[in-house]
Design a protein around this motif. Structure first.
Motif, PDB file in Angstrom:
ATOM      1  N   ARG A 235       0.578  -1.096  -0.058  1.00  0.00           N
ATOM      2  CA  ARG A 235      -0.055  -0.018   0.022  1.00  0.00           C
ATOM      3  C   ARG A 235       0.935   1.162   0.023  1.00  0.00           C
ATOM      4  O   ARG A 235       1.803   1.425   0.854  1.00  0.00           O
ATOM      5  N   VAL A 236       0.546   2.068  -0.862  1.00  0.00           N
ATOM      6  CA  VAL A 236       1.350   3.376  -0.915  1.00  0.00           C
ATOM      7  C   VAL A 236       0.377   4.537  -0.703  1.00  0.00           C
ATOM      8  O   VAL A 236      -0.729   4.645  -1.273  1.00  0.00           O
ATOM      9  N   LEU A 237       0.607   5.439   0.301  1.00  0.00           N
ATOM     10  CA  LEU A 237      -0.119   6.679   0.620  1.00  0.00           C
ATOM     11  C   LEU A 237       0.096   7.713  -0.395  1.00  0.00           C
ATOM     12  O   LEU A 237       1.334   8.112  -0.296  1.00  0.00           O
ATOM     13  N   LEU A 238      -0.639   8.392  -0.883  1.00  0.00           N
ATOM     14  CA  LEU A 238      -0.488   9.526  -1.798  1.00  0.00           C
ATOM     15  C   LEU A 238      -0.888  10.761  -1.087  1.00  0.00           C
ATOM     16  O   LEU A 238      -2.321  10.668  -0.563  1.00  0.00           O
ATOM     17  N   VAL A 239      -0.373  11.654  -0.769  1.00  0.00           N
ATOM     18  CA  VAL A 239      -0.763  12.800  -0.126  1.00  0.00           C
ATOM     19  C   VAL A 239      -0.554  14.005  -0.767  1.00  0.00           C
ATOM     20  O   VAL A 239       0.505  14.593  -1.124  1.00  0.00           O
ATOM     21  N   ASP A 240      -1.598  14.747  -1.621  1.00  0.00           N
ATOM     22  CA  ASP A 240      -1.442  15.693  -2.608  1.00  0.00           C
ATOM     23  C   ASP A 240      -2.950  16.189  -2.602  1.00  0.00           C
ATOM     24  O   ASP A 240      -4.069  15.646  -2.581  1.00  0.00           O
ATOM     25  N   ASP A 241      -2.970  17.577  -2.630  1.00  0.00           N
ATOM     26  CA  ASP A 241      -4.428  18.081  -2.772  1.00  0.00           C
ATOM     27  C   ASP A 241      -4.661  18.525  -4.328  1.00  0.00           C
ATOM     28  O   ASP A 241      -5.749  19.276  -4.638  1.00  0.00           O
ATOM     29  N   GLU A 242      -3.932  18.084  -5.541  1.00  0.00           N
ATOM     30  CA  GLU A 242      -4.274  18.257  -6.977  1.00  0.00           C
ATOM     31  C   GLU A 242      -5.159  16.887  -7.223  1.00  0.00           C
ATOM     32  O   GLU A 242      -4.271  15.879  -7.367  1.00  0.00           O
ATOM     33  N   PRO A 243      -6.519  16.997  -7.483  1.00  0.00           N
ATOM     34  CA  PRO A 243      -7.070  15.948  -7.990  1.00  0.00           C
ATOM     35  C   PRO A 243      -6.318  15.041  -9.227  1.00  0.00           C
ATOM     36  O   PRO A 243      -6.429  14.073  -9.382  1.00  0.00           O
ATOM     37  N   HIS A 244      -5.792  16.024 -10.142  1.00  0.00           N
ATOM     38  CA  HIS A 244      -5.325  15.284 -11.487  1.00  0.00           C
ATOM     39  C   HIS A 244      -4.141  14.474 -10.934  1.00  0.00           C
ATOM     40  O   HIS A 244      -3.713  13.697 -11.609  1.00  0.00           O
ATOM     41  N   ILE A 245      -3.376  15.000 -10.078  1.00  0.00           N
ATOM     42  CA  ILE A 245      -2.204  14.341  -9.558  1.00  0.00           C
ATOM     43  C   ILE A 245      -2.485  13.026  -8.772  1.00  0.00           C
ATOM     44  O   ILE A 245      -1.856  11.974  -9.314  1.00  0.00           O
ATOM     45  N   ILE A 246      -3.335  12.986  -8.147  1.00  0.00           N
ATOM     46  CA  ILE A 246      -3.838  11.709  -7.469  1.00  0.00           C
ATOM     47  C   ILE A 246      -4.488  10.773  -8.256  1.00  0.00           C
ATOM     48  O   ILE A 246      -3.982   9.592  -8.259  1.00  0.00           O
TER      49      ILE A 246
ATOM     50  N   GLY B 180      15.821  15.833   6.797  1.00  0.00           N
ATOM     51  CA  GLY B 180      14.617  15.751   7.851  1.00  0.00           C
ATOM     52  C   GLY B 180      14.069  14.210   7.812  1.00  0.00           C
ATOM     53  O   GLY B 180      13.124  13.838   8.506  1.00  0.00           O
ATOM     54  N   GLY B 181      14.584  13.273   6.914  1.00  0.00           N
ATOM     55  CA  GLY B 181      14.466  11.777   7.011  1.00  0.00           C
ATOM     56  C   GLY B 181      13.730  11.340   5.647  1.00  0.00           C
ATOM     57  O   GLY B 181      13.308  10.332   5.661  1.00  0.00           O
ATOM     58  N   ALA B 182      13.445  12.472   4.500  1.00  0.00           N
ATOM     59  CA  ALA B 182      12.970  11.852   3.208  1.00  0.00           C
ATOM     60  C   ALA B 182      13.859  10.781   2.767  1.00  0.00           C
ATOM     61  O   ALA B 182      15.040  10.907   2.799  1.00  0.00           O
ATOM     62  N   SER B 183      13.098   9.863   2.089  1.00  0.00           N
ATOM     63  CA  SER B 183      13.849   8.816   1.510  1.00  0.00           C
ATOM     64  C   SER B 183      14.271   9.338  -0.121  1.00  0.00           C
ATOM     65  O   SER B 183      15.334   8.894  -0.875  1.00  0.00           O
ATOM     66  N   ASP B 184      13.537  10.042  -0.444  1.00  0.00           N
ATOM     67  CA  ASP B 184      13.793  10.754  -1.944  1.00  0.00           C
ATOM     68  C   ASP B 184      12.979  12.122  -2.034  1.00  0.00           C
ATOM     69  O   ASP B 184      12.151  12.546  -1.284  1.00  0.00           O
ATOM     70  N   TYR B 185      13.508  12.921  -3.063  1.00  0.00           N
ATOM     71  CA  TYR B 185      12.979  14.284  -3.254  1.00  0.00           C
ATOM     72  C   TYR B 185      12.645  14.514  -4.698  1.00  0.00           C
ATOM     73  O   TYR B 185      13.799  14.529  -5.619  1.00  0.00           O
ATOM     74  N   VAL B 186      11.452  14.447  -5.279  1.00  0.00           N
ATOM     75  CA  VAL B 186      11.312  14.884  -6.614  1.00  0.00           C
ATOM     76  C   VAL B 186      10.585  15.814  -7.215  1.00  0.00           C
ATOM     77  O   VAL B 186       9.230  16.154  -6.681  1.00  0.00           O
ATOM     78  N   PRO B 187      11.160  16.643  -7.721  1.00  0.00           N
ATOM     79  CA  PRO B 187      10.556  17.826  -8.292  1.00  0.00           C
ATOM     80  C   PRO B 187       9.417  17.798  -9.313  1.00  0.00           C
ATOM     81  O   PRO B 187       9.419  16.789  -9.943  1.00  0.00           O
ATOM     82  N   LYS B 188       8.358  18.699  -9.155  1.00  0.00           N
ATOM     83  CA  LYS B 188       7.278  18.618 -10.305  1.00  0.00           C
ATOM     84  C   LYS B 188       7.703  19.653 -11.272  1.00  0.00           C
ATOM     85  O   LYS B 188       8.367  20.600 -10.879  1.00  0.00           O
ATOM     86  N   PRO B 189       7.469  19.266 -12.464  1.00  0.00           N
ATOM     87  CA  PRO B 189       6.651  18.170 -13.099  1.00  0.00           C
ATOM     88  C   PRO B 189       7.827  17.175 -13.208  1.00  0.00           C
ATOM     89  O   PRO B 189       8.659  17.218 -13.352  1.00  0.00           O
ATOM     90  N   PHE B 190       7.113  15.768 -12.848  1.00  0.00           N
ATOM     91  CA  PHE B 190       7.952  14.477 -12.902  1.00  0.00           C
ATOM     92  C   PHE B 190       7.355  13.627 -13.985  1.00  0.00           C
ATOM     93  O   PHE B 190       6.504  13.741 -14.649  1.00  0.00           O
ATOM     94  N   VAL B 191       8.339  12.808 -14.171  1.00  0.00           N
ATOM     95  CA  VAL B 191       7.999  11.942 -15.408  1.00  0.00           C
ATOM     96  C   VAL B 191       7.660  10.584 -14.464  1.00  0.00           C
ATOM     97  O   VAL B 191       8.233  10.242 -13.796  1.00  0.00           O
ATOM     98  N   VAL B 192       6.512  10.167 -14.850  1.00  0.00           N
ATOM     99  CA  VAL B 192       5.733   8.912 -14.262  1.00  0.00           C
ATOM    100  C   VAL B 192       6.549   7.656 -14.112  1.00  0.00           C
ATOM    101  O   VAL B 192       6.870   7.229 -13.079  1.00  0.00           O
ATOM    102  N   ALA B 193       7.267   7.297 -15.144  1.00  0.00           N
ATOM    103  CA  ALA B 193       8.059   6.091 -15.269  1.00  0.00           C
ATOM    104  C   ALA B 193       9.255   6.191 -14.178  1.00  0.00           C
ATOM    105  O   ALA B 193       9.646   5.373 -13.759  1.00  0.00           O
ATOM    106  N   GLU B 194       9.788   7.336 -14.235  1.00  0.00           N
ATOM    107  CA  GLU B 194      11.102   7.549 -13.287  1.00  0.00           C
ATOM    108  C   GLU B 194      10.415   7.547 -11.823  1.00  0.00           C
ATOM    109  O   GLU B 194      11.198   6.970 -11.135  1.00  0.00           O
ATOM    110  N   LEU B 195       9.568   8.430 -11.596  1.00  0.00           N
ATOM    111  CA  LEU B 195       8.748   8.122 -10.260  1.00  0.00           C
ATOM    112  C   LEU B 195       8.611   6.748  -9.610  1.00  0.00           C
ATOM    113  O   LEU B 195       9.066   6.377  -8.528  1.00  0.00           O
ATOM    114  N   MET B 196       7.994   5.967 -10.713  1.00  0.00           N
ATOM    115  CA  MET B 196       7.562   4.453 -10.398  1.00  0.00           C
ATOM    116  C   MET B 196       9.147   3.713  -9.928  1.00  0.00           C
ATOM    117  O   MET B 196       9.060   2.776  -9.371  1.00  0.00           O
ATOM    118  N   ALA B 197       9.989   3.970 -11.077  1.00  0.00           N
ATOM    119  CA  ALA B 197      11.322   3.588 -10.639  1.00  0.00           C
ATOM    120  C   ALA B 197      11.863   3.843  -9.510  1.00  0.00           C
ATOM    121  O   ALA B 197      12.397   2.884  -8.562  1.00  0.00           O
TER     122      ALA B 197
END
Length: 217
Positions: A3-14, A94-111
């Motif tokens: 299970r992956v928790l998505l936390v974003d207030d932009e419906p199209h990103i979700i 602060g403990g983040a595992s990774d930091y991805v700037p927007k806009p992102f490439v979905v394939a890279e984010l999934m990797a």
């Protein structure tokens, strides 16, 4: 199912990320603000967090701070339109595992998601109860050390039981979590798949609680 928790207030990103995660065989759980995300995490069973920085109420940095302060080691991948180097440094420090700037490439984010899940300790990759083990990354099931062939639905059903041993899981809950469907009182799909699963892992492991649902012994 992982299970992956998505936390974003932009419906199209979700919507975009929910589709991508399901294509990876992962189960997305969506929240639109930090407070509800923390409540969801407190309930457990989250294997990775995709966390936007710019949230209403408390921002992503504060959510990350509270996650780590609670002692949770869940991987957190932060998503943000901020590109300043100091923001990246603050997130990683602060403990983040990774930091991805927007806009992102979905394939890279999934990797990156796959990579962080592989690095995660213990329960994220392996679930074991009473002689039944599930390897969440290899999608492999064993019973008393013997490989057992489970379909995708059987595997997801077994995962729910192994994550909640001793708890009664209703048909409504199982239908929602495994099939992502609202409860249909005319459907017996849960009962059918419980019967399939019993035949593969042992009938005594899954007990019927009359009028309530099923429980993993």
């Amino acid at each position: 199912m992982t299970r992956v928790l998505l936390v974003d207030d932009e419906p199209h990103i979700i919507t975009l990320l929910e589709r991508a995660l399901r294509a990876e065989g992962l189960e997305p759980v969506a929240c639109e603000d930090g407070e509800s995300a923390l409540e969801t995490l407190a309930d457990g069973d989250i294997d990775l967090v995709l966390l936007d920085v710019g949230l209403p109420g408390i921002d992503g940095f504060e959510v990350l701070h509270r996650i780590r302060r609670s002692g949770s080691l869940v991987p957190v991948v932060m998503l943000t339109a901020r590109t300043a180097t100091q923001d990246t440094v603050d997130a990683l420090d602060g403990g983040a595992s990774d930091y991805v700037p927007k806009p992102f490439v979905v394939a890279e984010l999934m990797a990156r998601v796959r990579s962080r899940l592989r690095e995660s300790p213990g329960p994220t990759t392996q679930l074991s109860r009473g002689g039944v083990s599930l390897d969440m990354l290899a999608r492999r099931a064993t019973v008393n050390g013997r490989d057992v062939d489970l379909s995708a639905r059987e595997f997801a059903l077994a995962e729910q039981f192994l994550r909640h041993p001793g708890e009664v899981l209703s048909r409504e809950v199982l239908l929602k979590r495994v099939w992502e469907l609202d409860f249909d009182p005319g459907s017996n799909v849960v009962d059918v798949y419980v019967r399939y699963l019993r035949g593969k892992v042992g009938a005594a492991r899954i007990v019927t609680v009359r009028g309530e649902g099923y429980r993993w012994e």
